[in-house]
Design a protein around this motif. Structure first.
Motif, mmCIF file in Angstrom:
data_model
loop_
_atom_site.group_PDB
_atom_site.id
_atom_site.type_symbol
_atom_site.label_atom_id
_atom_site.label_comp_id
_atom_site.label_asym_id
_atom_site.label_seq_id
_atom_site.Cartn_x
_atom_site.Cartn_y
_atom_site.Cartn_z
ATOM 1 N N ASP A 36 46.712 37.876 60.535
ATOM 2 C CA ASP A 36 46.728 36.422 60.393
ATOM 3 C C ASP A 36 45.925 35.980 59.177
ATOM 4 O O ASP A 36 46.354 35.115 58.420
ATOM 5 C CB ASP A 36 46.174 35.752 61.657
ATOM 6 N N ILE A 37 44.764 36.581 59.006
ATOM 7 C CA ILE A 37 43.917 36.225 57.863
ATOM 8 C C ILE A 37 44.602 36.604 56.556
ATOM 9 O O ILE A 37 44.637 35.827 55.613
ATOM 10 C CB ILE A 37 42.531 36.904 57.981
ATOM 11 N N LEU A 38 45.173 37.806 56.492
ATOM 12 C CA LEU A 38 45.852 38.245 55.277
ATOM 13 C C LEU A 38 47.071 37.394 54.968
ATOM 14 O O LEU A 38 47.367 37.114 53.811
ATOM 15 C CB LEU A 38 46.246 39.724 55.403
ATOM 16 N N SER A 39 47.782 36.959 55.968
ATOM 17 C CA SER A 39 48.971 36.139 55.727
ATOM 18 C C SER A 39 48.606 34.732 55.272
ATOM 19 O O SER A 39 49.405 34.056 54.655
ATOM 20 C CB SER A 39 49.838 36.084 56.977
ATOM 21 N N LYS A 40 47.394 34.279 55.563
ATOM 22 C CA LYS A 40 46.961 32.933 55.164
ATOM 23 C C LYS A 40 46.276 32.925 53.796
ATOM 24 O O LYS A 40 45.790 31.897 53.373
ATOM 25 C CB LYS A 40 46.006 32.366 56.214
ATOM 26 N N GLN A 41 46.245 34.049 53.117
ATOM 27 C CA GLN A 41 45.606 34.092 51.800
ATOM 28 C C GLN A 41 46.459 33.360 50.782
ATOM 29 O O GLN A 41 47.479 32.764 51.109
ATOM 30 C CB GLN A 41 45.396 35.542 51.355
ATOM 31 N N LEU A 42 46.084 33.448 49.526
ATOM 32 C CA LEU A 42 46.773 32.743 48.448
ATOM 33 C C LEU A 42 48.256 33.081 48.412
ATOM 34 O O LEU A 42 48.636 34.218 48.682
ATOM 35 C CB LEU A 42 46.141 33.126 47.106
ATOM 36 N N PRO A 43 49.069 32.130 48.043
ATOM 37 C CA PRO A 43 50.493 32.439 47.906
ATOM 38 C C PRO A 43 50.730 33.447 46.783
ATOM 39 O O PRO A 43 49.919 33.596 45.867
ATOM 40 C CB PRO A 43 51.128 31.090 47.534
ATOM 41 N N VAL A 44 51.852 34.111 46.844
ATOM 42 C CA VAL A 44 52.178 35.154 45.874
ATOM 43 C C VAL A 44 52.253 34.587 44.468
ATOM 44 O O VAL A 44 51.890 35.238 43.502
ATOM 45 C CB VAL A 44 53.508 35.840 46.263
ATOM 46 N N GLU A 45 52.699 33.332 44.309
ATOM 47 C CA GLU A 45 52.833 32.721 42.987
ATOM 48 C C GLU A 45 51.489 32.644 42.267
ATOM 49 O O GLU A 45 51.413 32.815 41.056
ATOM 50 C CB GLU A 45 53.428 31.323 43.127
ATOM 51 N N ASP A 46 50.416 32.361 42.976
ATOM 52 C CA ASP A 46 49.100 32.244 42.359
ATOM 53 C C ASP A 46 48.561 33.604 41.919
ATOM 54 O O ASP A 46 47.769 33.678 40.991
ATOM 55 C CB ASP A 46 48.110 31.589 43.315
ATOM 56 N N ILE A 47 48.946 34.647 42.581
ATOM 57 C CA ILE A 47 48.433 35.973 42.253
ATOM 58 C C ILE A 47 49.020 36.488 40.937
ATOM 59 O O ILE A 47 48.362 37.165 40.174
ATOM 60 C CB ILE A 47 48.735 36.959 43.406
ATOM 61 N N THR A 48 50.257 36.098 40.618
ATOM 62 C CA THR A 48 50.936 36.655 39.446
ATOM 63 C C THR A 48 50.662 35.893 38.156
ATOM 64 O O THR A 48 51.245 36.203 37.133
ATOM 65 C CB THR A 48 52.453 36.691 39.684
ATOM 66 N N THR A 49 49.794 34.893 38.161
ATOM 67 C CA THR A 49 49.514 34.158 36.933
ATOM 68 C C THR A 49 48.735 35.036 35.968
ATOM 69 O O THR A 49 47.885 35.834 36.367
ATOM 70 C CB THR A 49 48.717 32.874 37.215
ATOM 71 N N MET A 50 49.035 34.874 34.685
ATOM 72 C CA MET A 50 48.390 35.679 33.646
ATOM 73 C C MET A 50 47.187 34.923 33.081
ATOM 74 O O MET A 50 47.231 33.704 32.930
ATOM 75 C CB MET A 50 49.376 35.972 32.515
ATOM 76 N N VAL A 51 46.152 35.659 32.758
ATOM 77 C CA VAL A 51 44.973 35.090 32.128
ATOM 78 C C VAL A 51 44.847 35.724 30.751
ATOM 79 O O VAL A 51 44.771 36.944 30.623
ATOM 80 C CB VAL A 51 43.704 35.374 32.970
ATOM 81 N N LEU A 52 44.858 34.881 29.730
ATOM 82 C CA LEU A 52 44.739 35.390 28.364
ATOM 83 C C LEU A 52 43.277 35.423 27.965
ATOM 84 O O LEU A 52 42.530 34.471 28.175
ATOM 85 C CB LEU A 52 45.541 34.510 27.409
ATOM 86 N N ARG A 53 42.873 36.525 27.357
ATOM 87 C CA ARG A 53 41.486 36.700 26.908
ATOM 88 C C ARG A 53 41.487 37.197 25.481
ATOM 89 O O ARG A 53 42.486 37.678 24.969
ATOM 90 C CB ARG A 53 40.762 37.737 27.759
ATOM 91 N N LYS A 54 40.340 37.113 24.867
ATOM 92 C CA LYS A 54 40.179 37.699 23.540
ATOM 93 C C LYS A 54 40.261 39.217 23.665
ATOM 94 O O LYS A 54 39.708 39.787 24.605
ATOM 95 C CB LYS A 54 38.800 37.363 22.958
ATOM 96 N N PRO A 55 40.899 39.873 22.728
ATOM 97 C CA PRO A 55 40.927 41.337 22.805
ATOM 98 C C PRO A 55 39.555 41.908 22.465
ATOM 99 O O PRO A 55 38.825 41.374 21.623
ATOM 100 C CB PRO A 55 41.959 41.731 21.750
ATOM 101 N N LYS A 56 39.204 42.969 23.133
ATOM 102 C CA LYS A 56 37.935 43.630 22.854
ATOM 103 C C LYS A 56 38.173 44.653 21.766
ATOM 104 O O LYS A 56 39.035 45.521 21.875
ATOM 105 C CB LYS A 56 37.392 44.326 24.103
ATOM 106 N N LEU A 57 37.403 44.539 20.690
ATOM 107 C CA LEU A 57 37.539 45.471 19.585
ATOM 108 C C LEU A 57 36.529 46.587 19.740
ATOM 109 O O LEU A 57 35.342 46.346 19.943
ATOM 110 C CB LEU A 57 37.315 44.749 18.253
ATOM 111 N N LEU A 58 36.993 47.793 19.650
ATOM 112 C CA LEU A 58 36.113 48.946 19.742
ATOM 113 C C LEU A 58 35.722 49.381 18.338
ATOM 114 O O LEU A 58 36.540 49.335 17.422
ATOM 115 C CB LEU A 58 36.830 50.097 20.463
ATOM 116 N N PRO A 59 34.477 49.795 18.157
ATOM 117 C CA PRO A 59 34.076 50.258 16.826
ATOM 118 C C PRO A 59 34.827 51.532 16.456
ATOM 119 O O PRO A 59 35.078 52.391 17.297
ATOM 120 C CB PRO A 59 32.571 50.524 16.965
ATOM 121 N N LEU A 60 35.195 51.631 15.183
ATOM 122 C CA LEU A 60 35.903 52.817 14.733
ATOM 123 C C LEU A 60 34.965 54.020 14.648
ATOM 124 O O LEU A 60 35.377 55.146 14.826
ATOM 125 C CB LEU A 60 36.547 52.563 13.374
#
Length: 68
Positions: A10-34
């Motif tokens: 019951d608790i698991l079924s009442k969690q966030l809808p599937v649509e909210d889980i698949t949203t993408m979050v854009l971030r700055k890319p992490k640059l690694l030192p050469l």
């Protein structure tokens, strides 16, 4: 035990809808030192050794020119 499992379902079924889980979050890319810090230190040490040997060679050439 069956009551606990149904409660979790019951608790698991009442969690966030599937649509909210698949949203993408854009971030700055992490640059690694050469080059790693250790490699940079080794490079600086190598340059320092080359400079001192070059200076010693110049001093030796000057001394040879003075004696001849």
């Amino acid at each position: 035990m069956a009551e606990v499992k149904s409660m979790f379902r019951d608790i698991l079924s009442k969690q966030l809808p599937v649509e909210d889980i698949t949203t993408m979050v854009l971030r700055k890319p992490k640059l690694l030192p050469l080059k790693s810090l250790t490699l940079e230190k080794l490079k600086k040490m190598h340059q320092a050794v080359q400079e001192t040997t070059h200076q010693q060679e110049m001093v030796e050439k000057e001394q040879q020119q003075i004696t001849h």
